[in-house]
Design a protein around this motif. Structure first.
Motif, PDB file in Angstrom:
ATOM      1  N   ILE A 139       0.872  -1.181   0.000  1.00  0.00           N
ATOM      2  CA  ILE A 139       0.000   0.000   0.000  1.00  0.00           C
ATOM      3  C   ILE A 139       0.911   1.234   0.000  1.00  0.00           C
ATOM      4  CG2 ILE A 139      -1.898   1.208   1.147  1.00  0.00           C
ATOM      5  CD1 ILE A 139      -2.579  -1.682   0.164  1.00  0.00           C
ATOM      6  N   VAL A 140       0.868   1.955  -1.103  1.00  0.00           N
ATOM      7  CA  VAL A 140       1.716   3.148  -1.230  1.00  0.00           C
ATOM      8  C   VAL A 140       0.819   4.387  -1.115  1.00  0.00           C
ATOM      9  CG1 VAL A 140       3.628   1.979  -2.346  1.00  0.00           C
ATOM     10  CG2 VAL A 140       1.776   2.867  -3.775  1.00  0.00           C
ATOM     11  N   SER A 141       0.989   5.366  -1.952  1.00  0.00           N
ATOM     12  CA  SER A 141       0.187   6.582  -1.802  1.00  0.00           C
ATOM     13  C   SER A 141       0.324   7.471  -3.026  1.00  0.00           C
ATOM     14  CB  SER A 141       0.685   7.360  -0.570  1.00  0.00           C
ATOM     15  OG  SER A 141       0.119   8.653  -0.535  1.00  0.00           O
ATOM     16  N   LEU A 142      -0.701   8.271  -3.223  1.00  0.00           N
ATOM     17  CA  LEU A 142      -0.648   9.349  -4.210  1.00  0.00           C
ATOM     18  C   LEU A 142       0.620  10.201  -3.998  1.00  0.00           C
ATOM     19  CD1 LEU A 142      -2.325  11.099  -6.308  1.00  0.00           C
ATOM     20  CD2 LEU A 142      -3.244  12.286  -4.338  1.00  0.00           C
ATOM     21  N   SER A 143       0.970  10.424  -2.741  1.00  0.00           N
ATOM     22  CA  SER A 143       2.168  11.232  -2.415  1.00  0.00           C
ATOM     23  C   SER A 143       3.443  10.642  -2.990  1.00  0.00           C
ATOM     24  CB  SER A 143       2.349  11.343  -0.895  1.00  0.00           C
ATOM     25  OG  SER A 143       1.252  11.973  -0.314  1.00  0.00           O
ATOM     26  N   GLY A 144       3.502   9.314  -3.068  1.00  0.00           N
ATOM     27  CA  GLY A 144       4.698   8.649  -3.580  1.00  0.00           C
ATOM     28  C   GLY A 144       4.813   8.697  -5.085  1.00  0.00           C
ATOM     29  N   LEU A 145       3.722   9.110  -5.763  1.00  0.00           N
ATOM     30  CA  LEU A 145       3.732   9.188  -7.224  1.00  0.00           C
ATOM     31  C   LEU A 145       3.842  10.619  -7.715  1.00  0.00           C
ATOM     32  CD1 LEU A 145       0.954   6.535  -7.878  1.00  0.00           C
ATOM     33  CD2 LEU A 145       3.383   6.279  -8.330  1.00  0.00           C
ATOM     34  N   LYS A 146       3.024  11.516  -7.150  1.00  0.00           N
ATOM     35  CA  LYS A 146       3.058  12.904  -7.635  1.00  0.00           C
ATOM     36  C   LYS A 146       3.801  13.837  -6.695  1.00  0.00           C
ATOM     37  CE  LYS A 146      -0.414  15.934  -7.188  1.00  0.00           C
ATOM     38  NZ  LYS A 146      -0.084  16.636  -5.919  1.00  0.00           N
ATOM     39  N   GLY A 147       4.113  13.337  -5.470  1.00  0.00           N
ATOM     40  CA  GLY A 147       4.734  14.217  -4.477  1.00  0.00           C
ATOM     41  C   GLY A 147       3.673  15.082  -3.823  1.00  0.00           C
ATOM     42  N   GLY A 150       4.891  19.305   2.076  1.00  0.00           N
ATOM     43  CA  GLY A 150       4.724  19.006   3.493  1.00  0.00           C
ATOM     44  C   GLY A 150       4.860  17.522   3.810  1.00  0.00           C
ATOM     45  N   GLN A 151       5.134  16.728   2.765  1.00  0.00           N
ATOM     46  CA  GLN A 151       5.263  15.280   2.961  1.00  0.00           C
ATOM     47  C   GLN A 151       6.491  14.735   2.233  1.00  0.00           C
ATOM     48  OE1 GLN A 151       1.469  13.379   1.811  1.00  0.00           O
ATOM     49  NE2 GLN A 151       1.046  13.128   3.989  1.00  0.00           N
ATOM     50  N   VAL A 152       7.599  15.444   2.309  1.00  0.00           N
ATOM     51  CA  VAL A 152       8.798  14.981   1.596  1.00  0.00           C
ATOM     52  C   VAL A 152       9.218  13.605   2.119  1.00  0.00           C
ATOM     53  CG1 VAL A 152      11.227  15.454   1.086  1.00  0.00           C
ATOM     54  CG2 VAL A 152       9.568  17.305   0.997  1.00  0.00           C
ATOM     55  N   ASN A 153       9.144  13.416   3.441  1.00  0.00           N
ATOM     56  CA  ASN A 153       9.531  12.126   4.036  1.00  0.00           C
ATOM     57  C   ASN A 153       8.584  11.008   3.594  1.00  0.00           C
ATOM     58  OD1 ASN A 153       7.426  13.285   5.526  1.00  0.00           O
ATOM     59  ND2 ASN A 153       8.373  12.982   7.523  1.00  0.00           N
ATOM     60  N   TYR A 154       7.285  11.272   3.657  1.00  0.00           N
ATOM     61  CA  TYR A 154       6.264  10.272   3.287  1.00  0.00           C
ATOM     62  C   TYR A 154       6.342   9.970   1.788  1.00  0.00           C
ATOM     63  CZ  TYR A 154       1.600   8.069   3.595  1.00  0.00           C
ATOM     64  OH  TYR A 154       0.538   7.193   3.572  1.00  0.00           O
ATOM     65  N   SER A 155       6.497  11.024   0.978  1.00  0.00           N
ATOM     66  CA  SER A 155       6.623  10.835  -0.473  1.00  0.00           C
ATOM     67  C   SER A 155       7.866  10.011  -0.807  1.00  0.00           C
ATOM     68  CB  SER A 155       6.697  12.193  -1.189  1.00  0.00           C
ATOM     69  OG  SER A 155       5.507  12.930  -0.999  1.00  0.00           O
ATOM     70  N   ALA A 156       8.962  10.289  -0.107  1.00  0.00           N
ATOM     71  CA  ALA A 156      10.217   9.554  -0.335  1.00  0.00           C
ATOM     72  C   ALA A 156      10.047   8.075   0.010  1.00  0.00           C
ATOM     73  CB  ALA A 156      11.342  10.154   0.506  1.00  0.00           C
ATOM     74  N   ALA A 157       9.416   7.809   1.148  1.00  0.00           N
ATOM     75  CA  ALA A 157       9.228   6.423   1.600  1.00  0.00           C
ATOM     76  C   ALA A 157       8.331   5.653   0.631  1.00  0.00           C
ATOM     77  CB  ALA A 157       8.622   6.413   3.001  1.00  0.00           C
ATOM     78  N   LYS A 158       7.196   6.247   0.287  1.00  0.00           N
ATOM     79  CA  LYS A 158       6.239   5.543  -0.582  1.00  0.00           C
ATOM     80  C   LYS A 158       6.770   5.433  -2.014  1.00  0.00           C
ATOM     81  CE  LYS A 158       2.972   4.801   2.481  1.00  0.00           C
ATOM     82  NZ  LYS A 158       2.694   3.425   2.954  1.00  0.00           N
ATOM     83  N   GLY A 159       7.481   6.472  -2.474  1.00  0.00           N
ATOM     84  CA  GLY A 159       8.086   6.416  -3.808  1.00  0.00           C
ATOM     85  C   GLY A 159       9.120   5.309  -3.907  1.00  0.00           C
ATOM     86  N   ALA A 160       9.861   5.107  -2.829  1.00  0.00           N
ATOM     87  CA  ALA A 160      10.868   4.031  -2.802  1.00  0.00           C
ATOM     88  C   ALA A 160      10.193   2.663  -2.869  1.00  0.00           C
ATOM     89  CB  ALA A 160      11.712   4.144  -1.534  1.00  0.00           C
ATOM     90  N   VAL A 161       9.068   2.524  -2.180  1.00  0.00           N
ATOM     91  CA  VAL A 161       8.350   1.235  -2.210  1.00  0.00           C
ATOM     92  C   VAL A 161       7.769   0.978  -3.608  1.00  0.00           C
ATOM     93  CG1 VAL A 161       6.460  -0.132  -1.218  1.00  0.00           C
ATOM     94  CG2 VAL A 161       7.876   1.278   0.282  1.00  0.00           C
ATOM     95  N   VAL A 162       7.357   2.037  -4.298  1.00  0.00           N
ATOM     96  CA  VAL A 162       6.892   1.897  -5.685  1.00  0.00           C
ATOM     97  C   VAL A 162       8.012   1.298  -6.547  1.00  0.00           C
ATOM     98  CG1 VAL A 162       6.282   3.193  -7.786  1.00  0.00           C
ATOM     99  CG2 VAL A 162       5.129   3.711  -5.623  1.00  0.00           C
ATOM    100  N   ALA A 163       9.210   1.855  -6.431  1.00  0.00           N
ATOM    101  CA  ALA A 163      10.348   1.372  -7.219  1.00  0.00           C
ATOM    102  C   ALA A 163      10.705  -0.062  -6.829  1.00  0.00           C
ATOM    103  CB  ALA A 163      11.546   2.302  -7.023  1.00  0.00           C
ATOM    104  N   ILE A 237      -5.983   4.614  -6.880  1.00  0.00           N
ATOM    105  CA  ILE A 237      -7.394   4.602  -6.479  1.00  0.00           C
ATOM    106  C   ILE A 237      -7.646   5.937  -5.779  1.00  0.00           C
ATOM    107  CG2 ILE A 237      -6.790   3.111  -4.491  1.00  0.00           C
ATOM    108  CD1 ILE A 237      -9.761   2.042  -4.755  1.00  0.00           C
ATOM    109  N   ASN A 238      -8.005   6.936  -6.615  1.00  0.00           N
ATOM    110  CA  ASN A 238      -8.040   8.310  -6.092  1.00  0.00           C
ATOM    111  C   ASN A 238      -9.158   9.177  -6.662  1.00  0.00           C
ATOM    112  OD1 ASN A 238      -7.178   9.234  -8.672  1.00  0.00           O
ATOM    113  ND2 ASN A 238      -5.044   8.877  -8.141  1.00  0.00           N
ATOM    114  N   GLY A 239     -10.174   8.544  -7.253  1.00  0.00           N
ATOM    115  CA  GLY A 239     -11.320   9.322  -7.743  1.00  0.00           C
ATOM    116  C   GLY A 239     -11.003  10.221  -8.921  1.00  0.00           C
ATOM    117  N   GLY A 240      -9.884   9.931  -9.622  1.00  0.00           N
ATOM    118  CA  GLY A 240      -9.530  10.723 -10.799  1.00  0.00           C
ATOM    119  C   GLY A 240      -8.642  11.923 -10.509  1.00  0.00           C
ATOM    120  N   LEU A 241      -8.185  12.032  -9.260  1.00  0.00           N
ATOM    121  CA  LEU A 241      -7.364  13.186  -8.867  1.00  0.00           C
ATOM    122  C   LEU A 241      -6.032  13.213  -9.602  1.00  0.00           C
ATOM    123  CD1 LEU A 241      -6.912  15.581  -6.928  1.00  0.00           C
ATOM    124  CD2 LEU A 241      -6.179  13.949  -5.187  1.00  0.00           C
ATOM    125  N   TYR A 242      -5.482  12.034  -9.873  1.00  0.00           N
ATOM    126  CA  TYR A 242      -4.172  11.952 -10.511  1.00  0.00           C
ATOM    127  C   TYR A 242      -4.068  10.611 -11.214  1.00  0.00           C
ATOM    128  CZ  TYR A 242       0.934  11.709 -11.009  1.00  0.00           C
ATOM    129  OH  TYR A 242       2.206  11.606 -11.500  1.00  0.00           O
TER     130      TYR A 242
END
Length: 243
Positions: A139-147, A150-163, A237-242
């Motif tokens: 389970i990753v996050s929209l933050s890990g894909l588009k950034g 205020g969530q550089v740490n969370y985006s970095a963590a989830k982006g790494a799991v995507v890779a 799974i984001n309702g079309g946001l991204y």
């Protein structure tokens, strides 16, 4: 006896996933939680009402030693158990602007999402490969894909799991073990309780937050035999946001 392990599953999205996999796929559930024993016990009752077994495993996925010990103890005490599904759901956020971010806010978020993925998945993957079957869903996050500001740490963590999801899928596909990621947008949960719904909804084409059950439906599909030819994917799974 077949089991699905879901981390961070006492509440929210993790709870919904555990229940859905019990209901639809009839797997016994290994429910990991860190601190909220009351919520874990309550979720366990709901899962067992579906006619499957539910074992509670209390450990912090960020702690490699405790994670390893908890998984070892379970497999030693349950030699007939086969963990066929792993859902790496545990995650925390410590939001704030990067320029003011304290080291502990950086490390705790990375340790839970990224190192947690390693600590849980790596010890269990060998048996999946031997049995030539398995489902790993991160389970990753929209933050890990588009950034997200205020969530550089969370985006970095989830982006790494995507890779990591994409790379691991290529390593183990020949053994019929699939690895996919699910990237929720704004989902009604504790994590989004303080968000300004009305303002954010204007950005979402479907004009609402998602529900934990909707994420669980997608995860349950990916965990099933119906998803045998899907691997290395990150599904939004984001309702079309991204997209």
């Amino acid at each position: 006896m077949k089991y699905a392990l879901i981390t961070g599953a006492s509440r929210g999205i993790g709870k919904a996933i555990a229940l859905k996999i019990a209901q639809e796929l009839q797997y016994n559930i290994l429910l990991n939680f860190q601190s909220n024993a009351e919520a874990a016990e309550s979720t366990k009752k709901l899962i067992e009402a579906e006619g499957v077994k539910c074992e509670l495993l209390k450990f912090d996925v960020a702690d490699a030693e405790k994670t390893s010990k908890a998984l070892e103890n379970f497999t030693k005490n349950n030699p007939e158990a086969e963990i066929e599904i792993i859902v790496n759901n545990a995650g925390i956020n410590r939001d704030g602007l990067f320029m003011w971010m304290k080291p502990e806010d950086w490390h705790s978020v990375i340790n839970t999402s990224l190192n947690g993925f390693y600590n849980v998945t790596q010890p269990l993957i060998k048996d999946m490969l031997k049995r030539r079957y398995g489902r790993i869903i991160n389970i990753v996050s929209l933050s890990g894909l588009k950034g997200n500001a205020g969530q550089v740490n969370y985006s970095a963590a989830k982006g790494a799991v995507v890779a990591a999801t994409k790379a691991l899928a290529q390593e183990i596909g020949k053994r019929k073990v699939t690895v996919n990621a699910v990237a929720p947008g704004f989902i009604t949960s504790d994590m989004t309780a303080d968000f300004d719904d009305n303002e954010l909804k204007k950005l979402i084409p479907l004009n609402r937050f998602g529900e934990a059950e909707e994420v669980a439906d997608l995860v349950s599909f990916l965990a099933s035999k119906k998803a045998s030819y899907i691997t290395g994917e990150v599904i939004n799974i984001n309702g079309g946001l991204y997209s």
